[in-house]
Design a protein around this motif. Sequence first.
Motif, short mmCIF file in Angstrom:
data_model
loop_
_atom_site.label_atom_id
_atom_site.label_comp_id
_atom_site.label_asym_id
_atom_site.label_seq_id
_atom_site.Cartn_x
_atom_site.Cartn_y
_atom_site.Cartn_z
N HIS A 48 -34.01 2.05 37.50
CA HIS A 48 -33.30 2.86 36.52
C HIS A 48 -32.31 2.05 35.71
O HIS A 48 -31.69 2.59 34.81
N ASP A 56 -40.95 8.92 31.90
CA ASP A 56 -42.02 8.33 32.72
C ASP A 56 -43.16 9.33 32.80
O ASP A 56 -43.07 10.32 33.53
N LYS A 58 -46.01 9.11 34.21
CA LYS A 58 -46.68 9.12 35.51
C LYS A 58 -46.03 10.15 36.45
O LYS A 58 -46.72 10.93 37.10
N THR A 59 -44.69 10.16 36.50
CA THR A 59 -43.98 11.11 37.36
C THR A 59 -43.46 12.32 36.59
O THR A 59 -42.86 13.21 37.17
N LYS A 60 -43.67 12.31 35.27
CA LYS A 60 -43.18 13.37 34.39
C LYS A 60 -41.67 13.54 34.55
O LYS A 60 -41.16 14.65 34.66
N SER A 61 -40.97 12.41 34.57
CA SER A 61 -39.52 12.41 34.78
C SER A 61 -38.80 11.78 33.61
O SER A 61 -39.28 10.83 33.00
N SER A 93 -37.32 17.91 34.82
CA SER A 93 -38.65 17.37 35.05
C SER A 93 -38.66 16.51 36.30
O SER A 93 -37.63 16.16 36.85
N GLY A 94 -39.85 16.16 36.75
CA GLY A 94 -40.01 15.23 37.87
C GLY A 94 -39.49 15.76 39.20
O GLY A 94 -39.45 16.95 39.44
N ARG A 95 -39.07 14.82 40.07
CA ARG A 95 -38.65 15.16 41.43
C ARG A 95 -37.43 16.09 41.44
O ARG A 95 -37.31 16.93 42.31
N LYS A 98 -38.10 19.98 41.45
CA LYS A 98 -38.88 20.63 42.51
C LYS A 98 -37.98 21.23 43.56
O LYS A 98 -36.91 20.92 43.81
#
Length: 98
Positions: A48, A56, A58-61, A93-95, A98
């Motif tokens: 970071h 990103d 790939k991770t949608k972050s 978005s991303g982690r 969730k």
Amino acid sequence: VLDEWDTVYATEIKQCGEVLQRHRCCPVCHKYGKDDHCQFLFPHDDLHQTEASTFDPKTKSVVLMCHDANVNYFNPYILVFCRHNHDMKCILSGRGAK
């Protein structure tokens, strides 16, 4: 006074940031069996430490720009005017979402 505002404001950001936003590990960081790492995830990932915030796919972050791995992400206006520790994190978005 307005002529000096930018200089005074930049100085306040640096001073408040160092005192209030820099993470220093203490015993609470390693309780609950997390002896090998800080439970607050410090230092931030080296990944970071970029020149600008990015997306990103790939991770949608959204990856926020980070110049120092031991400093919380912060809003300079909140930091200077409220003078308290806070952590800004994008959870759209991303982690984080969730």
